[in-house]
Design an enzyme around this catalytic site. Structure first.
Site, short mmCIF file in Angstrom:
data_model
loop_
_atom_site.label_atom_id
_atom_site.label_comp_id
_atom_site.label_asym_id
_atom_site.label_seq_id
_atom_site.Cartn_x
_atom_site.Cartn_y
_atom_site.Cartn_z
CD GLU A 54 -2.70 1.04 2.64
OE1 GLU A 54 -3.79 1.65 2.67
OE2 GLU A 54 -2.25 0.42 3.62
CE LYS A 126 -7.72 0.62 3.66
NZ LYS A 126 -6.64 1.39 4.31
CB CYS A 167 -4.06 -1.91 4.52
SG CYS A 167 -3.13 -1.68 6.07
#
Length: 293
Positions: A54, A126, A167
């Site tokens: 990321e 995300k 993440c």
């Protein structure tokens, strides 16, 4: 091309790096890892798919700094990485790019998948944003500058059917359940910049291994590592996990810059799923009676 069960193992690499507030410096690191002189570079190791963490291209030290740098996926920053993939004849997973958002004060945190011809094959914004007060550390408020995505993404590749995440998504197992049971993924990608505190508390490896075990997928987790600036530090420990939950690759040093290599054998995915056919046993697509006391 979609991978098949009988295909030969595919060699993949998982990167670990310490991104900083300099787009050119970060690109130089990524380029060196991808195509520099042997034995440092992935191509010399037979890697055909290299996975970066990321915020690989930029980590700022001031609030709002990354929003000002955010670009569309056809902008000059991503075009450099498309050229890198093409020059290296390698697929790249670029987890957590600052994509220009819906307005001037927001960006998307976007996982971009580029094929070996330099084409953006897929992208995932995300979904779960990191708005957390980390004990003994600092307050993170990702939603201040980032707009959440709303689309689950799975894509065929020569390395299996890939599920794209980023993440903090890791803490939400239902996303990975959907990727596995509704979208038939075989390999889950979890590029991250996990905080030092939560990583050190063993959440990092345990959560990754849990996702692998409960979905019977390979998991590739590229991680940011070390101190990026005075305010921010990442845990590191880039790893690759097989569908039985065994760590099959990791860097010997949790904070170093480099990559680890593993061969993905999709026949192992099928073998694990045949021996323990949880897809046939799971009940949660059925209507359940509920009772509260």
């Amino acid at each position: 091309a979609s991978a098949t069960t009988g295909a030969s193992p595919a060699r993949v690499g998982v990167v670990q790096m310490t991104s900083v507030g300099d787009v050119d410096a970060n690109y130089a690191t990524c380029s060196r890892l991808t195509k520099a002189s042997p034995p440092l570079e992935a191509a010399a190791s037979g890697v055909k798919f290299l996975c970066f963490p990321e915020v690989f291209s930029f980590i700022g030290s001031k609030d709002g700094e990354s929003v000002k740098l955010a670009e569309p996926l056809d902008g000059p920053i991503m075009q450099r990485y498309c050229s890198l993939a093409k020059e290296s004849s390698m697929w790249l997973s670029l987890g957590g790019f600052q994509e220009k958002g819906p307005d001037d004060s927001h960006q998307y945190n976007t996982h971009v998948l580029i094929d070996d011809t330099g084409k953006v094959r897929s992208s995932y914004r995300k979904i779960h944003l990191f708005d957390v007060d980390v004990p003994g550390n600092m307050v993170y408020k990702e939603s201040r500058f980032t707009t959440a995505g709303d689309t689950i993404v799975a894509v065929d590749s020569p390395f299996g059917r890939l599920g794209l995440t980023v993440c903090y998504d890791l803490r939400f197992p239902e996303l990975y359940q959907i990727l596995r049971f509704k979208h038939q993924t075989q390999v889950l990608l979890v590029p991250s910049a996990f905080t030092k505190i939560t990583g050190r508390q063993a959440h990092w490896e345990i959560l990754l291994r849990a996702r692998a075990i409960e979905t019977q997928c390979y998991v590739i987790a590229a991680a940011q590592a070390g101190k990026h600036n005075e305010k921010r530090e990442s845990y590191g420990d880039s790893i690759i996990i097989d569908p039985w939950g065994t760590v099959i690759a990791r860097l010997p040093d949790r904070l170093s810059t480099g990559f680890a290599v593993a061969d993905l054998d999709l026949s192992k995915v099928e073998a694990v799923r045949t021996r323990m056919p949880i897809s046939e046993h799971r009940k949660f697509d059925s209507d359940w009676k509920s009772m509260t006391l």
